[in-house]
Design an enzyme around this catalytic site. Structure first.
Site, mmCIF file in Angstrom:
data_model
loop_
_atom_site.group_PDB
_atom_site.id
_atom_site.type_symbol
_atom_site.label_atom_id
_atom_site.label_comp_id
_atom_site.label_asym_id
_atom_site.label_seq_id
_atom_site.Cartn_x
_atom_site.Cartn_y
_atom_site.Cartn_z
ATOM 1 C CG ASP A 136 39.926 -26.440 -25.504
ATOM 2 O OD1 ASP A 136 39.798 -25.296 -25.050
ATOM 3 O OD2 ASP A 136 40.275 -27.411 -24.819
ATOM 4 C CB CYS A 190 21.912 -20.025 -13.475
ATOM 5 S SG CYS A 190 23.189 -20.835 -14.453
ATOM 6 C CB CYS A 193 20.604 -22.849 -9.069
ATOM 7 S SG CYS A 193 21.574 -24.346 -8.784
ATOM 8 C CB CYS A 200 33.945 -24.729 -5.767
ATOM 9 S SG CYS A 200 35.691 -24.508 -6.198
ATOM 10 C CB CYS A 216 40.218 -23.774 -10.749
ATOM 11 S SG CYS A 216 39.346 -25.048 -11.684
ATOM 12 C CB CYS A 246 31.497 -26.588 -10.651
ATOM 13 S SG CYS A 246 32.643 -26.600 -12.037
ATOM 14 C CB CYS A 250 24.903 -28.566 -13.431
ATOM 15 S SG CYS A 250 23.771 -27.531 -14.399
#
Length: 376
Positions: A136, A190, A193, A200, A216, A246, A250
């Site tokens: 990352d 997904c 959905c 958000c 964001c 978000c 899920c």
């Protein structure tokens, strides 16, 4: 894909499991892919905001072989950081600062990199091949690689989703010159959905599978250095570092398990710190409280800005005297400006009084603009 038990791939995956990784999959690193074009379009639209490093490293990010020309295979690792319960109800605890789940424990960069380096070293000794480790912090697109390797798929929120671990996965990568047998890529599950898009609070998704980082809350509270744009302050609520909405909504999280990695949950004091306590931190206190946490890299001023926005959203006038007014004299303009906004939200009479007394002496144009705004 089932490899022979004595194969290099099978041994690699066993080692990964022994080190605590939730999953380990393999893909080719030297094949053409569409992820580079998607990233280029993301940057061209300006959706990366102030993250200028995404533009300057674009060519290196567009393909793993741009990072290392000799890379043949990518070994993709996933570590589960599933929380004990959904963090969404904590958004109602307005006197506490809500911190994204991934940042409530030890710094995952340090935790994963140590394990990745050990795995890479063991693999290099076993295979005799060169390796490079990524977590990352380098220009490597881990999520598209993870999807290609079969760890999961990039959901409509652009994060990786797994049928076994939901949306709670840290990713790491090992590039190697070894020609390894790839696993099958994961399909998108997904369906129709829209839960992650609809929840958000700042409408940061212009379309499914697209994120505008400039809207964001994770970007605004962590990467963005200046004042929080006025339109996003109220939607921030008590989120002072990141946003999990978000991820947490899920439906695939129903299969997720609480992380077995105790270091991710060892710092209980970071779960829901009180805004009043955070507002009292000076630079030394900030570094002490968040030592060993990814939050430390954000810096005291940016965190205090976020805390003051959360205080402004708390609905608690009692915080004005001890937590807001002292920051009207803060050395950092970004903190002073946030304090002005918080005051306007919690105590109109005090705001008008302080504006009459202070606004004319303010030297920073941004803070002057805050005093001039109509309170809302």
């Amino acid at each position: 894909m089932n490899e022979p038990e004595d194969s290099l791939e099978a041994r690699l995956k066993r080692m990964a499991g022994d080190l605590g990784f939730a999953d380990c999959r393999i893909c080719r690193a030297d094949e053409p892919w569409a992820a580079g074009e998607r990233l280029e379009a993301f940057v061209e639209r300006g959706h990366h905001g102030e993250m200028g490093w995404m533009e300057t490293t674009l060519e290196r990010r567009k393909a793993p072989t741009a990072m290392w020309a000799d890379a043949k295979s990518a070994v993709m690792l996933a570590m589960n950081y599933g929380p004990p319960a959904s963090p969404l109800p904590q958004l109602e605890m307005r006197e506490h600062g809500n911190i994204s789940v991934y940042a409530r424990g030890a710094d995952y960069h340090d935790l994963i990199k140590k394990k990745l380096k050990q795995l890479a070293r063991d693999f290099a000794e076993t295979s005799g091949e060169e390796v490079k480790v990524f977590v990352d912090t380098a220009p490597l697109m881990e999520k598209p690689l993870a999807e290609k390797a079969g760890l999961g798929w990039q959901g409509k929120h652009t994060n990786l989703v797994s049928r076994e671990h939901g949306s709670w996965l840290f990713l790491g990568a090992i590039l190697t010159a070894a020609e390894l047998q790839p696993d099958e890529a994961e399909e998108d599950h997904c369906g129709s959905c829209r839960a992650c898009l609809d929840i958000c609070p700042t409408d940061a998704f212009p379309a499914p599978y697209q994120l505008d980082a400039r809207r964001c809350i994770s970007y605004l509270t962590i990467e963005h250095a200046g004042p929080i744009p006025a339109e996003f302050r109220a939607p921030m609520g008590n989120r002072i570092y990141g946003c999990d909405d978000c991820l947490a909504i899920c439906p695939w999280n129903k299969f997720a398990r609480t992380s077995a990695e105790h270091k991710l949950w060892a710092r209980a004091e970071l779960k829901l710190p009180e805004l009043e306590d955070l507002a009292a931190l000076d630079d030394e206190g900030f570094r002490e409280v968040f030592a060993g946490s990814p939050i430390k890299r954000t810096g005291r001023n940016r965190m205090l800005r976020n805390v003051l926005i959360a205080i402004g959203n708390s609905g608690e006038p009692r915080l004005v005297g001890g937590s807001v007014v002292p920051h009207l004299d803060d050395e950092a303009p970004v903190v002073r400006g946030a304090a002005v906004w918080a005051l306007s939200r919690l105590d109109m009479a005090r705001f008008e009084s302080e504006r009459a007394r202070r606004a004319g002496d303010e030297s920073d144009e941004g803070v002057k603009a805050e005093w001039a705004l109509t309170p809302r």
